[in-house]
Scaffold this motif. Sequence first.
Motif, PDB file in Angstrom:
ATOM      1  N   CYS A   1       0.797  -1.172  -0.055  1.00  0.00           N
ATOM      2  CA  CYS A   1       0.148  -0.039   0.068  1.00  0.00           C
ATOM      3  C   CYS A   1       1.192   1.303  -0.047  1.00  0.00           C
ATOM      4  O   CYS A   1       1.826   1.324   0.623  1.00  0.00           O
ATOM      5  N   ALA A   2       0.520   2.318  -0.664  1.00  0.00           N
ATOM      6  CA  ALA A   2       1.258   3.401  -1.170  1.00  0.00           C
ATOM      7  C   ALA A   2       1.260   4.277   0.215  1.00  0.00           C
ATOM      8  O   ALA A   2       2.202   5.136   0.682  1.00  0.00           O
ATOM      9  N   CYS A   3       0.464   3.999   1.195  1.00  0.00           N
ATOM     10  CA  CYS A   3       0.481   4.903   2.385  1.00  0.00           C
ATOM     11  C   CYS A   3       1.362   4.623   3.304  1.00  0.00           C
ATOM     12  O   CYS A   3       1.808   5.429   4.127  1.00  0.00           O
ATOM     13  N   GLY A   4       2.009   3.558   2.933  1.00  0.00           N
ATOM     14  CA  GLY A   4       3.166   2.954   3.901  1.00  0.00           C
ATOM     15  C   GLY A   4       2.665   2.180   5.059  1.00  0.00           C
ATOM     16  O   GLY A   4       3.499   1.694   5.934  1.00  0.00           O
ATOM     17  N   CYS A   5       1.371   1.624   5.100  1.00  0.00           N
ATOM     18  CA  CYS A   5       1.126   1.007   6.285  1.00  0.00           C
ATOM     19  C   CYS A   5       1.545  -0.860   6.048  1.00  0.00           C
ATOM     20  O   CYS A   5       1.347  -1.364   7.174  1.00  0.00           O
ATOM     21  N   GLY A   6       2.164  -1.130   5.105  1.00  0.00           N
ATOM     22  CA  GLY A   6       2.635  -2.224   4.624  1.00  0.00           C
ATOM     23  C   GLY A   6       1.695  -3.488   4.245  1.00  0.00           C
ATOM     24  O   GLY A   6       2.248  -4.540   4.354  1.00  0.00           O
ATOM     25  N   THR A   7       0.654  -3.042   4.174  1.00  0.00           N
ATOM     26  CA  THR A   7      -0.419  -3.974   3.808  1.00  0.00           C
ATOM     27  C   THR A   7      -0.309  -4.394   2.113  1.00  0.00           C
ATOM     28  O   THR A   7       0.115  -3.497   1.312  1.00  0.00           O
ATOM     29  N   LYS A   8      -0.190  -5.768   1.982  1.00  0.00           N
ATOM     30  CA  LYS A   8      -0.171  -6.171   0.499  1.00  0.00           C
ATOM     31  C   LYS A   8      -1.494  -5.873  -0.172  1.00  0.00           C
ATOM     32  O   LYS A   8      -2.434  -6.142   0.296  1.00  0.00           O
ATOM     33  N   VAL A   9      -1.274  -5.091  -1.288  1.00  0.00           N
ATOM     34  CA  VAL A   9      -2.599  -4.924  -2.288  1.00  0.00           C
ATOM     35  C   VAL A   9      -2.541  -5.846  -3.432  1.00  0.00           C
ATOM     36  O   VAL A   9      -1.319  -5.637  -4.110  1.00  0.00           O
ATOM     37  N   THR A  10      -3.476  -6.581  -3.619  1.00  0.00           N
ATOM     38  CA  THR A  10      -3.547  -7.287  -4.962  1.00  0.00           C
ATOM     39  C   THR A  10      -4.497  -6.677  -5.694  1.00  0.00           C
ATOM     40  O   THR A  10      -5.723  -6.430  -5.088  1.00  0.00           O
ATOM     41  N   THR A  11      -4.302  -6.673  -6.960  1.00  0.00           N
ATOM     42  CA  THR A  11      -5.498  -6.054  -8.005  1.00  0.00           C
ATOM     43  C   THR A  11      -5.334  -7.237  -9.084  1.00  0.00           C
ATOM     44  O   THR A  11      -4.684  -7.452  -9.814  1.00  0.00           O
ATOM     45  N   PRO A  12      -6.610  -7.542  -9.390  1.00  0.00           N
ATOM     46  CA  PRO A  12      -6.908  -8.463 -10.612  1.00  0.00           C
ATOM     47  C   PRO A  12      -6.807  -7.522 -11.915  1.00  0.00           C
ATOM     48  O   PRO A  12      -7.193  -6.453 -11.745  1.00  0.00           O
ATOM     49  N   LEU A  13      -6.164  -8.200 -12.831  1.00  0.00           N
ATOM     50  CA  LEU A  13      -6.002  -7.628 -14.178  1.00  0.00           C
ATOM     51  C   LEU A  13      -6.980  -8.187 -15.010  1.00  0.00           C
ATOM     52  O   LEU A  13      -7.346  -9.436 -15.172  1.00  0.00           O
ATOM     53  N   GLY A  14      -7.670  -7.235 -16.217  1.00  0.00           N
ATOM     54  CA  GLY A  14      -8.398  -7.806 -17.134  1.00  0.00           C
ATOM     55  C   GLY A  14      -9.223  -6.614 -17.676  1.00  0.00           C
ATOM     56  O   GLY A  14      -9.195  -5.441 -17.114  1.00  0.00           O
ATOM     57  N   PRO A  15      -9.908  -6.949 -18.704  1.00  0.00           N
ATOM     58  CA  PRO A  15     -10.938  -5.956 -19.332  1.00  0.00           C
ATOM     59  C   PRO A  15     -11.847  -5.370 -18.400  1.00  0.00           C
ATOM     60  O   PRO A  15     -12.278  -4.330 -18.493  1.00  0.00           O
TER      61      PRO A  15
ATOM     62  N   GLU B   1     -11.297  -5.100 -14.962  1.00  0.00           N
ATOM     63  CA  GLU B   1     -10.900  -5.050 -13.677  1.00  0.00           C
ATOM     64  C   GLU B   1      -9.574  -4.079 -13.830  1.00  0.00           C
ATOM     65  O   GLU B   1      -9.873  -2.923 -14.707  1.00  0.00           O
ATOM     66  N   TRP B   2      -8.423  -4.214 -13.111  1.00  0.00           N
ATOM     67  CA  TRP B   2      -7.426  -3.202 -13.472  1.00  0.00           C
ATOM     68  C   TRP B   2      -6.553  -3.351 -14.619  1.00  0.00           C
ATOM     69  O   TRP B   2      -6.509  -4.547 -15.116  1.00  0.00           O
ATOM     70  N   GLN B   3      -5.970  -2.456 -15.080  1.00  0.00           N
ATOM     71  CA  GLN B   3      -5.089  -2.533 -16.160  1.00  0.00           C
ATOM     72  C   GLN B   3      -3.832  -1.781 -15.914  1.00  0.00           C
ATOM     73  O   GLN B   3      -3.658  -0.951 -15.232  1.00  0.00           O
ATOM     74  N   VAL B   4      -2.400  -2.563 -16.262  1.00  0.00           N
ATOM     75  CA  VAL B   4      -1.134  -1.849 -15.958  1.00  0.00           C
ATOM     76  C   VAL B   4      -0.489  -1.741 -17.228  1.00  0.00           C
ATOM     77  O   VAL B   4      -0.599  -2.724 -18.101  1.00  0.00           O
ATOM     78  N   ASN B   5       0.068  -0.466 -17.408  1.00  0.00           N
ATOM     79  CA  ASN B   5       0.646  -0.141 -18.701  1.00  0.00           C
ATOM     80  C   ASN B   5       2.058   0.333 -18.104  1.00  0.00           C
ATOM     81  O   ASN B   5       2.195   0.903 -17.411  1.00  0.00           O
ATOM     82  N   ASP B   6       2.997  -0.234 -18.796  1.00  0.00           N
ATOM     83  CA  ASP B   6       4.475   0.265 -18.675  1.00  0.00           C
ATOM     84  C   ASP B   6       4.706   1.582 -19.563  1.00  0.00           C
ATOM     85  O   ASP B   6       4.914   1.356 -20.782  1.00  0.00           O
ATOM     86  N   THR B   7       4.927   2.599 -18.846  1.00  0.00           N
ATOM     87  CA  THR B   7       5.348   3.718 -19.642  1.00  0.00           C
ATOM     88  C   THR B   7       6.899   3.996 -19.528  1.00  0.00           C
ATOM     89  O   THR B   7       7.447   3.378 -18.939  1.00  0.00           O
ATOM     90  N   GLY B   8       7.187   5.052 -20.389  1.00  0.00           N
ATOM     91  CA  GLY B   8       8.716   5.241 -20.300  1.00  0.00           C
ATOM     92  C   GLY B   8       9.134   5.749 -18.783  1.00  0.00           C
ATOM     93  O   GLY B   8      10.347   5.386 -18.432  1.00  0.00           O
TER      94      GLY B   8
END
Length: 133
Positions: A35-49, A51-58
């Motif tokens: 988690c970006a807040c720094g609490c240390g919790t593992k955040v999982t996000t399913p990927l798909g049309p 759900e979430w999408q991840v793009n690799d930018t420069g």
Amino acid sequence: MIESFRLNRVQYIPKALEPGVLYVAAEFDIAAHLCACGCGTKVTTPLGPTEWQVNDTGHGPTVVPSIGNWQLPCRSHYVITGGKTLWAGQWSEAQIKAGRSAEQRRRAIHYAARAHDRKWWVRLGKWLRGIFR
């Protein structure tokens, strides 16, 4: 707080995650990070049309839509874009409920369209249009 993320493509999500690393296991359509807040919790996000999408930018990974950790004590809400964490505002219970309803509607529409496309006459029509183009 974690202000930036780098992308790490992996076969499997490791048990121990490093802060500032977005792990993506494409074969299993899942991403994970601390988690970006720094609490240390593992955040999982399913990927798909639907759900979430991840793009690799420069400049680093971009994750869409936003990540709302409503079930965590921190209730953090942020976007990862170009490798940077952009903080989004907290949502009320009504906004969370509306967001979840909208997600369910998008999923229903997506899967209904896919079911329609699997019908033999729809596939035949697409095939014929492809031949005569």
